[in-house]
Design an enzyme around this catalytic site. Structure first.
Site, PDB file in Angstrom:
ATOM      1  CG  ASP A 129      -2.129   0.677   0.623  1.00 14.98           C
ATOM      2  OD1 ASP A 129      -1.878   2.219   0.626  1.00 14.98           O
ATOM      3  OD2 ASP A 129      -2.852   0.915   2.421  1.00 14.98           O
ATOM      4  N   GLY A 162      -1.557   5.935   4.912  1.00 16.60           N
ATOM      5  CA  GLY A 162      -2.170   6.465   5.778  1.00 16.60           C
ATOM      6  C   GLY A 162      -2.291   6.391   7.174  1.00 16.60           C
ATOM      7  CD1 TRP A 163      -3.323   7.105  11.479  1.00 15.21           C
ATOM      8  CD2 TRP A 163      -4.360   8.107   9.441  1.00 15.21           C
ATOM      9  NE1 TRP A 163      -3.609   8.684  12.035  1.00 15.21           N
ATOM     10  CE2 TRP A 163      -4.484   9.795  11.024  1.00 15.21           C
ATOM     11  CE3 TRP A 163      -5.372   8.785   8.472  1.00 15.21           C
ATOM     12  CZ2 TRP A 163      -4.588  10.622  10.129  1.00 15.21           C
ATOM     13  CZ3 TRP A 163      -5.634  10.518   8.663  1.00 15.21           C
ATOM     14  CH2 TRP A 163      -5.085  10.974   9.527  1.00 15.21           C
ATOM     15  CB  THR A 185       2.879   6.940   5.830  1.00 14.87           C
ATOM     16  OG1 THR A 185       2.526   7.976   6.063  1.00 14.87           O
ATOM     17  CG2 THR A 185       3.166   6.445   7.273  1.00 14.87           C
ATOM     18  CD  GLN A 190      -1.091   9.218   7.662  1.00 10.61           C
ATOM     19  OE1 GLN A 190      -0.573   9.049   6.645  1.00 10.61           O
ATOM     20  NE2 GLN A 190      -2.044   9.890   6.579  1.00 10.61           N
ATOM     21  CB  CYS A 228     -13.192  19.575  -1.018  1.00 10.27           C
ATOM     22  SG  CYS A 228     -11.563  20.218  -0.212  1.00 10.27           S
TER      23      CYS A 228
END
Length: 386
Positions: free
Chosen positions: A175, A179-180, A199, A204, A356
């Site tokens: 991955d 992220g987390w 990351t 994170q 957004c």
């Protein structure tokens, strides 16, 4: 009655001034009024707002909002109408030119600069993000087709990714920009795979290591350019927006060398509708420094002669729902963070989430999931029911 946190002062609205008349005529194209009574109408609370917008375009608009110089009760509706009417084409030409040249000719996402967004945005506090996001801390667009709430939308998105990658027990997943760790944790728990995630955020990595202790997951503080090992399949969820057009090809070459011949790569990314666009100067300064949304054409250029496109799925309208859910959580949790972060951060973050949401609602930006193989899967790709 307007649903507002603020009391509007009409004394700053001078309809006789030339600048006011010009702005009002422009806003009317988007059905927005100055000092109107609808939730998306614009209200001034200080002098000089129009001058800031005229001089600095989007940057001036956002900074004036952060300074409490103007308000709209429903910012998401304000931006939906603004962007749907394509009023950004009237932005200050020099501002757009300089931002465009900056993105086109400078590499804003070098190895050294790539870590800036982690420090500036992702490391502001795990407690803050835990209050805003779903239970798995998934900071990307959810999949709302059959979901009733944010947690369900995010789990549906994670499951969709796992199915598209044809995950099976014993496989090893990379991955890029983990992220987390939500995808890694979900894939390990539900599909029996082991995962490596990289990351550029210390916070994170620290949170994910604690959250998923005991699962076959490895979290690394690492830039993607350092990767040089094989995995059964690869995903990158909401990270490609930080890669930059100068590095798109390098990113794809890294993925290519790390993927086996029959492996699949899933790219989940926000994208723009045309290749010559520039980063929004307010978003670049205050939210995602050095960000650069790709176009379909730019992604196509980057994968040329490296990958076969097996599948392309656009569910950008779902990001509107995701952002509005994050905003509701943010507003509900704000009393716990207000003293620490202050009013200017509150207005900055509110402006970020709702502007957004309006942009995705207007279809000004998209959310794509691409599935790539190196040589085309023998017999063709089995597409997941979407």
């Amino acid at each position: 009655m307007r649903d507002s946190h603020f009391v509007h002062d009409t004394s700053f609205y001078n309809p006789s001034s030339s600048l006011h008349r010009q702005l009002q005529a422009l806003l009317l194209q988007a059905d927005i009024r100055i000092d109107g009574d609808r939730p998306w109408d614009m209200h001034f609370n200080a002098e000089g707002v129009l001058e800031r917008i005229s001089a600095y375009a989007n940057l001036g608009l956002g900074e004036a909002y952060m300074d409490r110089s103007w308000d709209a009760d429903k910012l998401d509706q304000f931006f939906f109408r603004l962007l749907r009417a394509n009023l950004q084409k009237h932005s200050h030409p020099m501002t757009l030119l300089m931002q465009g040249l900056r993105n086109r000719y400078l590499n804003l996402q070098t190895y050294k600069r790539a870590w800036q967004v982690g420090e500036h945005h992702y490391d502001i506090g795990n407690d803050f993000y835990r209050a805003m996001l779903d239970a798995r801390m998934t900071y990307t667009c959810g999949y709302w087709r059959n979901a009733r709430n944010l947690d369900e939308a995010q789990e549906a998105k994670l499951d969709l990714i796992c199915q598209k990658l044809h995950l099976k027990p014993g496989m090893r997943l990379l991955d890029i920009g983990c992220g987390w760790g939500s995808l890694m944790g979900f894939a390990a728990e539900h599909y029996g795979v082991s995962c490596v995630g990289i990351t550029i955020s210390k916070e994170q990595a620290r949170w994910a290591e604690e959250r998923y202790k005991g699962l076959p997951l490895e979290f690394r503080l690492q830039d993607y350019r350092q990767l040089n090992e094989r995995f059964d399949c690869i995903a990158s969820i909401g990270m490609f927006e930080h890669v930059g057009r100068k590095n798109h090809r390098t990113f794809m070459e890294v993925v290519h060398r790390c993927l086996p011949e029959q492996g699949l790569f899933l790219l989940h990314t926000i994208g723009r509708n045309h290749r010559h666009g520039a980063a929004d100067p307010w978003i670049d300064k205050y939210i995602f420094p050095n960000g650069d949304l790709p176009s379909v054409g730019q992604i196509g250029d980057a994968v040329d002669n490296l990958f076969v496109t097996e599948d392309l799925h656009n569910f950008g309208a779902d990001y509107d729902k995701t952002l509005m859910a994050w905003h509701r959580n943010f507003e509900a949790a704000w009393p716990d963070f207000s003293r620490q972060m202050g009013d200017r951060f509150y207005r900055m973050w509110r402006y970020y989430l709702l502007s957004c949401a309006g942009a995705f609602r207007a279809r000004n930006v998209q959310l794509w999931q691409w599935v790539f193989s190196k040589e085309g899967l023998h017999g063709g790709y089995t597409r997941v029911a979407q």
